[in-house]
Design an enzyme around this catalytic site. Structure first.
Site, PDB file in Angstrom:
ATOM      1  N   ASP A  74      -8.470  25.515  13.361  1.00  0.00           N
ATOM      2  CA  ASP A  74      -7.997  25.158  14.691  1.00  0.00           C
ATOM      3  C   ASP A  74      -7.335  26.339  15.391  1.00  0.00           C
ATOM      4  O   ASP A  74      -7.360  26.430  16.617  1.00  0.00           O
ATOM      5  CB  ASP A  74      -7.016  23.989  14.605  1.00  0.00           C
ATOM      6  CG  ASP A  74      -7.708  22.676  14.239  1.00  0.00           C
ATOM      7  OD1 ASP A  74      -8.935  22.590  14.434  1.00  0.00           O
ATOM      8  OD2 ASP A  74      -7.033  21.757  13.755  1.00  0.00           O
ATOM      9  N   ASP A 178      17.376  22.451  18.545  1.00  0.00           N
ATOM     10  CA  ASP A 178      16.653  23.662  18.157  1.00  0.00           C
ATOM     11  C   ASP A 178      15.545  23.991  19.142  1.00  0.00           C
ATOM     12  O   ASP A 178      14.925  25.045  19.032  1.00  0.00           O
ATOM     13  CB  ASP A 178      16.052  23.498  16.757  1.00  0.00           C
ATOM     14  CG  ASP A 178      17.080  23.730  15.657  1.00  0.00           C
ATOM     15  OD1 ASP A 178      18.277  23.850  15.986  1.00  0.00           O
ATOM     16  OD2 ASP A 178      16.685  23.787  14.479  1.00  0.00           O
TER      17      ASP A 178
END
Length: 294
Positions: A74, A178
Site C-alpha cells: 500500500d 499527541d
C-alpha cells in the site's frame, strides 16, 4: 478505463528480489501481449536489461499511460496515487507488500486476472484525496496531498501539543493530545484504525477526525461530511516543532501559531479491481474477521 488500452505504466520501488522479478515478469508479459510498456524511471538502474527509452518519470507516465500497474504494498500505491491522481489514469495494484488493502492482484498468478481486466472485465471506483496546507501569517508555507490521512503530530516523540479544531470556520473543539488523524475512507483501515477510528466504506463521502492519546476521557472520533473544510490552529504556546504527515511519507513542518487547512482534493484516484472484488471480503481477510457460521 480507456478501451482499447494501449500504453501501460509499471510503477513501484521494489524492496526485494521477488518484487524486482515481478516487475520483469509484468514487463515481459505485457510486451508479449502487444502493449506499449513504460516503467517508473526510479527502476532504471535495477532493471538495466530493459532499454532506457522504456523508462519515464511518474509525471510522464501519468500524462501518457492508459493504465498504471503499481507493484508493491500500500505504501507504493500511496506514493503513486498522490501524483497519478492529477491525471486521468486508472490504477491497479500487484501485492508485494504486507496487508495490501489497495493492491489486489496475486504476484504469482497475475496474468489471468490482468488479462480479464484488460479485456474490460473490471470494477472501477474513485477514491478521494485530502489536500493539506500549512498557513503562516496568512500565507501558504507548504502543502501536499494524502490518499489515506493527514496527521498533525509533534516533532518530538511522546510530546503533547495543544490545538483548536474548526469545521467550516465554526469552532468544534480544542484538544491537548499527541495529535489528530484526519482520515479519508481509504485511510480508515490504516493509521486511523490503529488509533481507534471507525472503518468507513470507501464509497462514503466522509472524513474522520481521530484524536491521538487525548488528555481527556470525553474525546471521541468524529465523522464529518467529506465536503467540510477542517482548520487546525496550533497553540502559540506549544514547545518545539510540530509536523503534518501526509500518508506517513511526506512531512510538512509546523510552527506554534500556524494554521493547517485540510479539505477534499478536486483530484481522485481511479482504482481498478478484478470483477470478483469485494471490499468486505478484503476486510474479513486482512483483519482476520470470523467466517460465516452457516
Amino acid at each position: 478505463m480507456k478501451n482499447p488500452c494501449n500504453v501501460i505504466a509499471i510503477i513501484g520501488k521494489p524492496r526485494d528480489q521477488q518484487a524486482i522479478q515481478t516487475h520483469k515478469e509484468l514487463y515481459e508479459w505485457l510486451t508479449s501481449e502487444g502493449y506499449k510498456v513504460f516503467i517508473d524511471d526510479r527502476l532504471a538502474a535495477i532493471l538495466d536489461e530493459i532499454p532506457q527509452n522504456h523508462f519515464a518519470s511518474l509525471v510522464e507516465l501519468g500524462k501518457n499511460a492508459d493504465l498504471a500497474i503499481v507493484v508493491g504494498g500500500d505504501g507504493n500505491m500511496l506514493g503513486a496515487a498522490r501524483i497519478l491522481s492529477r491525471f486521468d489514469v486508472p490504477v491497479i495494484g500487484v501485492n508485494r507488500g504486507n496487508l495490501g488493502f489497495l493492491t489486489d492482484l496475486n504476484p504469482d498468478d497475475f496474468q489471468a486476472a490482468l488479462k480479464a481486466v484488460l479485456a474490460g472485465e473490471y470494477i472501477e471506483e474513485e477514491r478521494f484525496l485530502l489536500e493539506a496546507e500549512v498557513h503562516r501569517h496568512g500565507q501558504i508555507k507548504s502543502h501536499n496531498a494524502a490518499l489515506n490521512e493527514a496527521v498533525l503530530h509533534p516533532g518530538q516523540i511522546a510530546h503533547m501539543i495543544e490545538f483548536e479544531v474548526y469545521i467550516d470556520e465554526s469552532f468544534a473543539f480544542s484538544l491537548r493530545a499527541d495529535g489528530l488523524i484526519v482520515s479519508t475512507p481509504t485511510g480508515s483501515t490504516a493509521y486511523s484504525l490503529s488509533g481507534g477510528g471507525p472503518i468507513l466504506s470507501p464509497s462514503l463521502n466522509a472524513i474522520s477526525l481521530v484524536p491521538m492519546f487525548p488528555h481527556t476521557l470525553s474525546s471521541r472520533p468524529l465523522v464529518v461530511d467529506g465536503k467540510r473544510r477542517i482548520k487546525l490552529i496550533v497553540s502559540p504556546e506549544n514547545r518545539g516543532t510540530q509536523e503534518v504527515s501526509c500518508d506517513g511519507q511526506v512531512s510538512l513542518p509546523v510552527s506554534p501559531g500556524d494554521e493547517i487547512h485540510i479539505y477534499q482534493s478536486p483530484n481522485v484516484l481511479k482504482l481498478i479491481h478484478p470483477k470478483d472484488y469485494s471490499y468486505y471480503h478484503v476486510l474479513r481477510n486482512k483483519l482476520g474477521w470470523s467466517s460465516k457460521l452457516f
